[in-house]
Design an enzyme around this catalytic site. Structure first.
Site, PDB file in Angstrom:
ATOM      1  N   HIS A  91       0.820  -1.080  -0.382  1.00  0.00           N
ATOM      2  CA  HIS A  91       0.541   0.212   0.279  1.00  0.00           C
ATOM      3  C   HIS A  91       0.846   0.949  -0.325  1.00  0.00           C
ATOM      4  O   HIS A  91       1.605   0.985   0.390  1.00  0.00           O
ATOM      5  CB  HIS A  91      -0.953   0.232   1.389  1.00  0.00           C
ATOM      6  CG  HIS A  91      -1.900   1.096   1.069  1.00  0.00           C
ATOM      7  ND1 HIS A  91      -1.408   2.422   1.191  1.00  0.00           N
ATOM      8  CD2 HIS A  91      -3.363   1.021   0.545  1.00  0.00           C
ATOM      9  CE1 HIS A  91      -2.682   2.699   1.707  1.00  0.00           C
ATOM     10  NE2 HIS A  91      -3.385   1.952   0.508  1.00  0.00           N
ATOM     11  N   GLU A 161      -3.684   1.857  -7.210  1.00  0.00           N
ATOM     12  CA  GLU A 161      -4.067   3.110  -6.365  1.00  0.00           C
ATOM     13  C   GLU A 161      -2.881   3.768  -6.790  1.00  0.00           C
ATOM     14  O   GLU A 161      -2.025   4.634  -6.373  1.00  0.00           O
ATOM     15  CB  GLU A 161      -3.807   2.710  -5.255  1.00  0.00           C
ATOM     16  CG  GLU A 161      -4.668   1.243  -4.795  1.00  0.00           C
ATOM     17  CD  GLU A 161      -5.161   1.280  -3.212  1.00  0.00           C
ATOM     18  OE1 GLU A 161      -6.404   1.769  -2.571  1.00  0.00           O
ATOM     19  OE2 GLU A 161      -4.939   1.753  -2.323  1.00  0.00           O
TER      20      GLU A 161
HETATM   21  P1  PGA Z   1      -9.092   5.414   0.046  1.00  0.00           P
HETATM   22  O1  PGA Z   1      -8.144   5.058  -0.152  1.00  0.00           O
HETATM   23  O2  PGA Z   1     -10.465   6.069  -0.290  1.00  0.00           O
HETATM   24  O3  PGA Z   1      -9.832   6.874   1.096  1.00  0.00           O
HETATM   25  O4  PGA Z   1      -8.424   7.048  -0.979  1.00  0.00           O
HETATM   26  C1  PGA Z   1      -7.733   4.584  -0.626  1.00  0.00           C
HETATM   27  C2  PGA Z   1      -6.914   3.424   0.170  1.00  0.00           C
HETATM   28  O5  PGA Z   1      -5.717   3.743   0.126  1.00  0.00           O
HETATM   29  O6  PGA Z   1      -6.949   2.301  -0.793  1.00  0.00           O
END
Ligand code: PGA
Length: 249
Positions: A91, A161
């Site tokens: 992450h 992401e």
């Molecule tokens: P968010 O986070 O939906 O608050 O943007 C997603 C993540 O970091 O997994």
């Protein structure tokens, strides 16, 4: 579709964690999606105990260490014992805290050794005109997949992401068109490491400011297999609205 809820450190009380789990269980009864909850590690055992619902559990990260003397570390084996069937790895918030591609590759091996399903996060910091961010993404995939067997590679769920889209609002999220392009690119990069039908069955999620207001348009036609949701998954009303928005898809 998979809807994975990354509670991060938003959830700090047992009462709130239980409320969120209860609503996820209710949703999971009717939802076509698989719901995976990633609570803070101290809540995992309590929430997953005796779980017979369709909800699955993920640990948010695992340590590079296994066994021995490593105060504070959450090992893959302990997370599995506590009830995690999935594990988020790489992450961006862990990468920002020091995890490089080699660290992520090592953690992946620990997760796979425990028979858990890794949710491997990849994502660029920014976009540049020379499209160097595409090379950056490919490198994140290559370093993670490279050392693994074909069977191991096939179990990995990718969560794309883009870091610039995380933790904001639906208005700041990626556009459906850009998402479609990125998913195509990621699938092409994955095809370098996956054989035969593993390419077609590879699961790619999107994460970064997914909210009830944009979930449906991001899901439609983009080629994603679900979402990794942060802030919008830490409130019963918004998580319910989000799951319902994509349920009618
Ligand atoms: P968010 O986070 O939906 O608050 O943007 C997603 C993540 O970091 O997994």
């Amino acid at each position: 579709m998979i809807i994975a809820a990354n509670w991060k450190t938003y959830v700090e009380s047992t009462a709130r964690a239980k409320k969120l789990l209860a609503s996820a269980k209710r949703l999971a009864v009717h939802a076509k999606q698989d719901v995976v909850l990633a609570p803070p590690a101290p809540f995992l055992g309590m929430l997953a105990a005796g779980n017979r619902s369709k909800v699955a559990f993920a640990v948010q990260d695992v340590s590079t260490e296994t066994g021995g003397a490593h105060t504070g570390a959450v090992t893959a084996a302990a997370a599995r014992e506590a009830g995690a069937t999935h594990a988020i790895v790489g992450h961006s918030e862990r990468r920002a805290a020091g995890d490089d591609n080699a660290t992520v590759a090592l953690k992946l091996q620990h997760i796979l050794a425990q028979g858990m399903v890794p949710i491997l996060c990849i994502g660029e910091h920014t976009r540049d005109d020379q499209a160097r961010y595409l090379t950056f993404l490919r490198e994140e995939i290559a370093s993670a997949f490279g050392p693994l067997s074909q069977k191991e590679r096939a179990t990995i769920i990718i969560a794309y992401e883009p870091i610039w889209a995380i933790g904001k609002t639906a208005a700041d999220s990626i556009s459906p068109n850009d998402l479609t392009e990125m998913i195509l690119y990621i699938r092409k990069a994955l095809a370098e490491f996956l054989l035969g039908e593993n390419v077609a069955t590879a699961r790619v999620l999107y994460g970064g400011s997914v909210e009830p207001g944009n979930a449906r348009e991001l899901a439609e036609g983009s080629g994603i297999d679900g979402f990794l949701v942060g802030h919008a998954a830490t409130d019963v009303a918004s998580f319910t609205a989000l799951v319902k928005a994509v349920s009618t898809r």
